[in-house]
Design a protein around this motif. Structure first.
Motif, PDB file in Angstrom:
ATOM      1  N   THR A  29     -21.174  10.198   6.123  1.00 51.28           N
ATOM      2  CA  THR A  29     -21.521  10.432   4.644  1.00 51.28           C
ATOM      3  C   THR A  29     -20.516   9.341   3.963  1.00 51.28           C
ATOM      4  OG1 THR A  29     -21.987  12.764   4.885  1.00 51.28           O
ATOM      5  CG2 THR A  29     -21.650  11.976   2.736  1.00 51.28           C
ATOM      6  N   PRO A  30     -21.114   8.413   3.320  1.00 53.01           N
ATOM      7  CA  PRO A  30     -20.307   7.383   2.425  1.00 53.01           C
ATOM      8  C   PRO A  30     -19.536   8.141   1.292  1.00 53.01           C
ATOM      9  CG  PRO A  30     -22.655   6.881   2.282  1.00 53.01           C
ATOM     10  CD  PRO A  30     -22.547   8.289   2.946  1.00 53.01           C
ATOM     11  N   PHE A  31     -18.281   7.758   1.161  1.00 51.87           N
ATOM     12  CA  PHE A  31     -17.484   8.184  -0.032  1.00 51.87           C
ATOM     13  C   PHE A  31     -16.436   7.099  -0.578  1.00 51.87           C
ATOM     14  CE2 PHE A  31     -15.499   9.241   3.926  1.00 51.87           C
ATOM     15  CZ  PHE A  31     -14.106   8.929   3.831  1.00 51.87           C
ATOM     16  N   THR A  32     -15.872   7.058  -1.520  1.00 54.87           N
ATOM     17  CA  THR A  32     -15.256   6.249  -2.003  1.00 54.87           C
ATOM     18  C   THR A  32     -13.532   6.651  -1.934  1.00 54.87           C
ATOM     19  OG1 THR A  32     -16.651   5.797  -4.089  1.00 54.87           O
ATOM     20  CG2 THR A  32     -14.311   4.840  -4.148  1.00 54.87           C
ATOM     21  N   VAL A  33     -12.745   5.588  -1.237  1.00 52.47           N
ATOM     22  CA  VAL A  33     -11.413   5.776  -1.320  1.00 52.47           C
ATOM     23  C   VAL A  33     -10.665   5.126  -1.949  1.00 52.47           C
ATOM     24  CG1 VAL A  33      -9.593   5.360   0.562  1.00 52.47           C
ATOM     25  CG2 VAL A  33     -11.780   6.422   1.241  1.00 52.47           C
ATOM     26  N   THR A  34      -9.565   5.641  -2.748  1.00 53.24           N
ATOM     27  CA  THR A  34      -8.917   4.783  -3.686  1.00 53.24           C
ATOM     28  C   THR A  34      -7.651   4.412  -3.056  1.00 53.24           C
ATOM     29  OG1 THR A  34      -9.850   6.388  -5.524  1.00 53.24           O
ATOM     30  CG2 THR A  34      -7.868   5.052  -6.122  1.00 53.24           C
TER      31      THR A  34
ATOM     32  N   LEU B 103       0.673  -1.185  -0.101  1.00 60.31           N
ATOM     33  CA  LEU B 103      -0.076   0.179   0.124  1.00 60.31           C
ATOM     34  C   LEU B 103       0.855   1.105   0.081  1.00 60.31           C
ATOM     35  CD1 LEU B 103      -3.125   1.282   0.447  1.00 60.31           C
ATOM     36  CD2 LEU B 103      -2.272   1.388   2.728  1.00 60.31           C
ATOM     37  N   ASP B 104       0.725   2.151  -0.892  1.00 57.10           N
ATOM     38  CA  ASP B 104       1.398   3.333  -1.141  1.00 57.10           C
ATOM     39  C   ASP B 104       0.742   4.512  -0.431  1.00 57.10           C
ATOM     40  OD1 ASP B 104       3.768   2.102  -2.761  1.00 57.10           O
ATOM     41  OD2 ASP B 104       2.732   2.555  -4.556  1.00 57.10           O
ATOM     42  N   SER B 105      -0.508   4.739  -0.861  1.00 60.07           N
ATOM     43  CA  SER B 105      -1.332   5.593  -0.346  1.00 60.07           C
ATOM     44  C   SER B 105      -2.714   5.451  -0.425  1.00 60.07           C
ATOM     45  CB  SER B 105      -1.049   7.097  -1.133  1.00 60.07           C
ATOM     46  OG  SER B 105      -1.185   6.905  -2.392  1.00 60.07           O
ATOM     47  N   LEU B 106      -3.573   6.143   0.238  1.00 65.96           N
ATOM     48  CA  LEU B 106      -4.904   6.361   0.061  1.00 65.96           C
ATOM     49  C   LEU B 106      -5.359   7.710  -0.283  1.00 65.96           C
ATOM     50  CD1 LEU B 106      -6.028   4.623   3.610  1.00 65.96           C
ATOM     51  CD2 LEU B 106      -5.937   3.624   1.302  1.00 65.96           C
ATOM     52  N   SER B 107      -6.241   7.481  -1.332  1.00 64.00           N
ATOM     53  CA  SER B 107      -6.778   9.028  -1.983  1.00 64.00           C
ATOM     54  C   SER B 107      -8.145   9.087  -1.421  1.00 64.00           C
ATOM     55  CB  SER B 107      -6.734   9.035  -3.494  1.00 64.00           C
ATOM     56  OG  SER B 107      -5.314   8.936  -3.580  1.00 64.00           O
TER      57      SER B 107
ATOM     58  N   PHE C 173      -1.493  -5.828  -6.036  1.00 64.94           N
ATOM     59  CA  PHE C 173      -2.851  -6.094  -5.822  1.00 64.94           C
ATOM     60  C   PHE C 173      -3.425  -7.206  -6.638  1.00 64.94           C
ATOM     61  CE2 PHE C 173      -2.533  -1.704  -3.874  1.00 64.94           C
ATOM     62  CZ  PHE C 173      -2.734  -2.028  -2.506  1.00 64.94           C
ATOM     63  N   ASN C 174      -4.347  -7.955  -6.189  1.00 66.05           N
ATOM     64  CA  ASN C 174      -4.787  -8.895  -7.042  1.00 66.05           C
ATOM     65  C   ASN C 174      -6.415  -9.200  -6.767  1.00 66.05           C
ATOM     66  OD1 ASN C 174      -5.152 -11.157  -5.189  1.00 66.05           O
ATOM     67  ND2 ASN C 174      -3.112 -11.384  -5.743  1.00 66.05           N
ATOM     68  N   LEU C 175      -7.069 -10.025  -7.388  1.00 71.20           N
ATOM     69  CA  LEU C 175      -8.625  -9.942  -7.171  1.00 71.20           C
ATOM     70  C   LEU C 175      -8.810 -10.590  -5.716  1.00 71.20           C
ATOM     71  CD1 LEU C 175      -9.896 -11.277 -10.592  1.00 71.20           C
ATOM     72  CD2 LEU C 175      -9.951  -8.812  -9.473  1.00 71.20           C
ATOM     73  N   GLN C 176      -7.888 -11.385  -5.223  1.00 70.51           N
ATOM     74  CA  GLN C 176      -7.872 -11.994  -3.698  1.00 70.51           C
ATOM     75  C   GLN C 176      -7.377 -10.789  -2.734  1.00 70.51           C
ATOM     76  OE1 GLN C 176      -6.457 -13.676  -6.378  1.00 70.51           O
ATOM     77  NE2 GLN C 176      -8.384 -14.389  -6.698  1.00 70.51           N
ATOM     78  N   THR C 177      -6.699  -9.822  -3.142  1.00 73.09           N
ATOM     79  CA  THR C 177      -6.404  -8.720  -2.058  1.00 73.09           C
ATOM     80  C   THR C 177      -7.641  -8.130  -1.113  1.00 73.09           C
ATOM     81  OG1 THR C 177      -4.645  -8.284  -3.413  1.00 73.09           O
ATOM     82  CG2 THR C 177      -5.108  -6.633  -1.698  1.00 73.09           C
ATOM     83  N   VAL C 178      -7.252  -8.295   0.098  1.00 74.31           N
ATOM     84  CA  VAL C 178      -8.286  -7.597   0.871  1.00 74.31           C
ATOM     85  C   VAL C 178      -7.746  -6.250   1.674  1.00 74.31           C
ATOM     86  CG1 VAL C 178     -10.011  -7.920   3.093  1.00 74.31           C
ATOM     87  CG2 VAL C 178      -9.746  -9.587   1.102  1.00 74.31           C
ATOM     88  N   VAL C 179      -8.353  -5.187   1.592  1.00 76.92           N
ATOM     89  CA  VAL C 179      -7.858  -4.162   2.346  1.00 76.92           C
ATOM     90  C   VAL C 179      -8.726  -3.697   3.647  1.00 76.92           C
ATOM     91  CG1 VAL C 179      -7.398  -1.583   2.349  1.00 76.92           C
ATOM     92  CG2 VAL C 179      -6.901  -3.239   0.513  1.00 76.92           C
ATOM     93  N   ILE C 180      -8.406  -3.864   4.698  1.00 80.59           N
ATOM     94  CA  ILE C 180      -9.236  -3.720   6.164  1.00 80.59           C
ATOM     95  C   ILE C 180      -8.571  -2.247   6.738  1.00 80.59           C
ATOM     96  CG2 ILE C 180      -9.624  -4.606   8.281  1.00 80.59           C
ATOM     97  CD1 ILE C 180      -9.101  -7.489   7.204  1.00 80.59           C
ATOM     98  N   PHE C 181      -9.646  -1.390   6.855  1.00 79.15           N
ATOM     99  CA  PHE C 181      -9.565  -0.192   7.382  1.00 79.15           C
ATOM    100  C   PHE C 181      -9.808  -0.490   8.908  1.00 79.15           C
ATOM    101  CE2 PHE C 181     -10.559   0.889   3.327  1.00 79.15           C
ATOM    102  CZ  PHE C 181      -9.271   1.707   2.830  1.00 79.15           C
TER     103      PHE C 181
END
Length: 140
Positions: free
Chosen positions: A121-126, A107-111, A132-140
């Motif tokens: 309020t919902p928003f999208t984080v990049t 992980l380099d950064s979050l946008s 990364f591949n299709l099995q990668t899971v990012v947990i906040f």
């Protein structure tokens, strides 16, 4: 008819020895073409595969297994599928090594979108990074 080549490797690299080949890139070094130029690239990838298999799995590839990995991970060129001009395609070291090594996602950064304040309020984080591949899971 003999269905060769099996694959294609890089060709035309710079050398400090003038072997009579054209200087296609116009720099200070002549270029080296032919099987003698390409074979060391393929052999180097094969050696990396063999070393990685030994280091991480304690075993080695057979020559047929090395050939299989190199041909199945090559980049198809020209006519779709294997052909008499480039075989299965151009060897790809990263793709070949990725068949037995799965690099850890990095992980380099979050946008966060401009003007958004985290809250209810919902928003999208990049998520920006590599491996990364299709099995990668990012947990906040």
């Amino acid at each position: 008819m003999r269905n060769k080549p099996d694959l294609t490797a890089p060709n035309g690299g710079n050398t400090t020895v003038s072997l009579g080949g054209p200087n296609v890139d116009g720099d200070l070094f002549p270029n080296f073409f032919g099987t003698s130029a390409a074979a060391p690239h393929a052999a180097g990838i094969a050696a990396l595969l063999q070393n990685a298999k030994q280091k991480f799995y304690g075993s080695t590839f057979t020559p047929a297994q090395i050939r299989s990995v190199l041909t199945t991970t090559s980049l198809d060129m020209g006519v779709a599928g294997a052909d008499l001009a480039s075989g299965s395609g151009l060897v790809q070291a990263f793709a070949a090594l990725s068949t037995l090594a799965a690099p850890t996602p990095n992980l380099d950064s979050l946008s966060v979108p401009a003007g958004v304040t985290p809250g209810n309020t919902p928003f999208t984080v990049t998520v920006n990074g590599s491996f990364f591949n299709l099995q990668t899971v990012v947990i906040f």
